[in-house]
Design an enzyme around this catalytic site. Sequence first.
Site, PDB file in Angstrom:
ATOM      1  N   LYS A  16       0.822  -1.223   0.000  1.00  0.00           N
ATOM      2  CA  LYS A  16       0.000   0.000   0.000  1.00  0.00           C
ATOM      3  C   LYS A  16       0.851   1.267   0.000  1.00  0.00           C
ATOM      4  O   LYS A  16       0.456   2.257  -0.586  1.00  0.00           O
ATOM      5  CB  LYS A  16      -1.021  -0.007   1.129  1.00  0.00           C
ATOM      6  CG  LYS A  16      -0.465   0.224   2.490  1.00  0.00           C
ATOM      7  CD  LYS A  16      -1.547   0.166   3.536  1.00  0.00           C
ATOM      8  CE  LYS A  16      -0.964  -0.186   4.885  1.00  0.00           C
ATOM      9  NZ  LYS A  16       0.213   0.552   5.326  1.00  0.00           N
ATOM     10  N   ARG A  91      -5.996   2.117  12.441  1.00  0.00           N
ATOM     11  CA  ARG A  91      -5.392   0.859  12.865  1.00  0.00           C
ATOM     12  C   ARG A  91      -6.117   0.247  14.059  1.00  0.00           C
ATOM     13  O   ARG A  91      -5.760  -0.845  14.489  1.00  0.00           O
ATOM     14  CB  ARG A  91      -3.940   1.091  13.305  1.00  0.00           C
ATOM     15  CG  ARG A  91      -3.001   1.483  12.197  1.00  0.00           C
ATOM     16  CD  ARG A  91      -2.307   0.276  11.592  1.00  0.00           C
ATOM     17  NE  ARG A  91      -0.881   0.210  11.858  1.00  0.00           N
ATOM     18  CZ  ARG A  91       0.050   0.941  11.255  1.00  0.00           C
ATOM     19  NH1 ARG A  91      -0.285   1.853  10.386  1.00  0.00           N
ATOM     20  NH2 ARG A  91       1.307   0.761  11.528  1.00  0.00           N
ATOM     21  N   ARG A 125      12.755  -5.054   2.030  1.00  0.00           N
ATOM     22  CA  ARG A 125      12.489  -3.631   1.801  1.00  0.00           C
ATOM     23  C   ARG A 125      13.648  -2.756   2.300  1.00  0.00           C
ATOM     24  O   ARG A 125      14.182  -2.960   3.380  1.00  0.00           O
ATOM     25  CB  ARG A 125      11.192  -3.255   2.528  1.00  0.00           C
ATOM     26  CG  ARG A 125      10.732  -1.858   2.277  1.00  0.00           C
ATOM     27  CD  ARG A 125       9.249  -1.753   2.483  1.00  0.00           C
ATOM     28  NE  ARG A 125       8.875  -1.766   3.885  1.00  0.00           N
ATOM     29  CZ  ARG A 125       7.607  -1.700   4.312  1.00  0.00           C
ATOM     30  NH1 ARG A 125       6.613  -1.641   3.447  1.00  0.00           N
ATOM     31  NH2 ARG A 125       7.338  -1.716   5.593  1.00  0.00           N
ATOM     32  N   ARG A 158      14.546  -0.277   7.722  1.00  0.00           N
ATOM     33  CA  ARG A 158      13.890   0.271   8.915  1.00  0.00           C
ATOM     34  C   ARG A 158      13.969  -0.736  10.051  1.00  0.00           C
ATOM     35  O   ARG A 158      13.786  -1.924   9.844  1.00  0.00           O
ATOM     36  CB  ARG A 158      12.420   0.569   8.609  1.00  0.00           C
ATOM     37  CG  ARG A 158      12.162   2.032   8.333  1.00  0.00           C
ATOM     38  CD  ARG A 158      10.789   2.250   7.773  1.00  0.00           C
ATOM     39  NE  ARG A 158       9.761   1.559   8.536  1.00  0.00           N
ATOM     40  CZ  ARG A 158       8.491   1.459   8.149  1.00  0.00           C
ATOM     41  NH1 ARG A 158       8.113   2.006   7.013  1.00  0.00           N
ATOM     42  NH2 ARG A 158       7.603   0.824   8.879  1.00  0.00           N
ATOM     43  N   ARG A 169       4.416  -7.040  14.400  1.00  0.00           N
ATOM     44  CA  ARG A 169       3.540  -6.084  13.718  1.00  0.00           C
ATOM     45  C   ARG A 169       2.378  -6.789  13.032  1.00  0.00           C
ATOM     46  O   ARG A 169       1.250  -6.308  13.032  1.00  0.00           O
ATOM     47  CB  ARG A 169       4.339  -5.266  12.691  1.00  0.00           C
ATOM     48  CG  ARG A 169       5.207  -4.201  13.346  1.00  0.00           C
ATOM     49  CD  ARG A 169       6.230  -3.674  12.382  1.00  0.00           C
ATOM     50  NE  ARG A 169       5.640  -2.882  11.308  1.00  0.00           N
ATOM     51  CZ  ARG A 169       6.247  -2.646  10.149  1.00  0.00           C
ATOM     52  NH1 ARG A 169       7.431  -3.154   9.898  1.00  0.00           N
ATOM     53  NH2 ARG A 169       5.666  -1.901   9.251  1.00  0.00           N
TER      54      ARG A 169
HETATM   55  P1  AMP Z   1       3.915   2.149   9.629  1.00  0.00           P
HETATM   56  O1  AMP Z   1       5.015   2.879   8.948  1.00  0.00           O
HETATM   57  O2  AMP Z   1       2.558   2.513   9.100  1.00  0.00           O
HETATM   58  O3  AMP Z   1       4.121   0.673   9.692  1.00  0.00           O
HETATM   59  O4  AMP Z   1       3.902   2.668  11.148  1.00  0.00           O
HETATM   60  C1  AMP Z   1       5.021   2.507  11.982  1.00  0.00           C
HETATM   61  C2  AMP Z   1       4.600   2.618  13.431  1.00  0.00           C
HETATM   62  O5  AMP Z   1       3.980   3.898  13.685  1.00  0.00           O
HETATM   63  C3  AMP Z   1       3.574   1.602  13.891  1.00  0.00           C
HETATM   64  O6  AMP Z   1       4.158   0.373  14.232  1.00  0.00           O
HETATM   65  C4  AMP Z   1       2.968   2.323  15.094  1.00  0.00           C
HETATM   66  O7  AMP Z   1       3.804   2.268  16.208  1.00  0.00           O
HETATM   67  C5  AMP Z   1       2.925   3.762  14.627  1.00  0.00           C
HETATM   68  N1  AMP Z   1       1.643   4.068  13.932  1.00  0.00           N
HETATM   69  C6  AMP Z   1       1.472   4.435  12.641  1.00  0.00           C
HETATM   70  N2  AMP Z   1       0.171   4.621  12.342  1.00  0.00           N
HETATM   71  C7  AMP Z   1      -0.512   4.379  13.488  1.00  0.00           C
HETATM   72  C8  AMP Z   1      -1.893   4.396  13.849  1.00  0.00           C
HETATM   73  N3  AMP Z   1      -2.847   4.684  12.955  1.00  0.00           N
HETATM   74  N4  AMP Z   1      -2.213   4.098  15.132  1.00  0.00           N
HETATM   75  C9  AMP Z   1      -1.276   3.801  16.043  1.00  0.00           C
HETATM   76  N5  AMP Z   1       0.039   3.746  15.772  1.00  0.00           N
HETATM   77  C10 AMP Z   1       0.429   4.036  14.512  1.00  0.00           C
END
Ligand code: AMP
Length: 211
Positions: A16, A91, A125, A158, A169
């Site tokens: 995505k 989320r 990645r 990352r 995750r």
């Molecule tokens: P992502 O890059 O979308 O995988 O986000 C990395 C991290 O940011 C996640 O593992 C969460 O700790 C935090 N995070 C991002 N979006 C959210 C959300 N909508 N709600 C809560 N935590 C978030």
Amino acid sequence: MDSVKLVLIGAPGSGKGTLAQKLAKKYDIPHISTGDIIRDHIAQETPVGLQAKDVLARGELVSDELIMQLVKATLDSPKMEKGYILDGFPRTLAQATWFVQNFNVNHYIIFDISQETVIERISGRRIHPASGRIYHTKFSPPKVEGKDDETGEELMQREDDKPERVRNRLKVYEELTFPIIAYIEKNADNVAHINAELTETEILSATEKII
Ligand code: AMP
């Protein structure tokens, strides 16, 4: 088309983020990744960043309250009138309920994908931190291994893309996402599913048809 407002919902590694980048370019609208917003805060050591740093490192979610504040502040900007692509949000069920009740979007796009595919995609990645450009060691390698195509700078993995973090995750994602999708399907009439096992090009064209 007045505006293109999209919410993309898919597991980490479902593709995505890559799709969001392409759509943002094509429609000239911002790609809003809540993960990127938080990582920016962490990098700049803001109060939000200091609060979120350890939570991210553990692969957990930051609080609903914090994330809703960040999303509201971002979407309320006049720059968003033409549209936006929201990625990484909602989320949790609380975030989904709040969003469906307070914001109107054109489409919620749900990415359907298996766990095995996700693990293969995430572990390869690599990102260029300064620009956010994303590569994959197998599926979209840079011209020179480990270097950004445009700047030649070092690519990074990352911290939370490392296998042990990915497993956590995915577990968190699955537990939380099923009720979110059920809620959105019940309360919004503009939900579409994409088969995210397809290639990037096929996913893009499937999405364009929906838009
Ligand atoms: P992502 O890059 O979308 O995988 O986000 C990395 C991290 O940011 C996640 O593992 C969460 O700790 C935090 N995070 C991002 N979006 C959210 C959300 N909508 N709600 C809560 N935590 C978030």
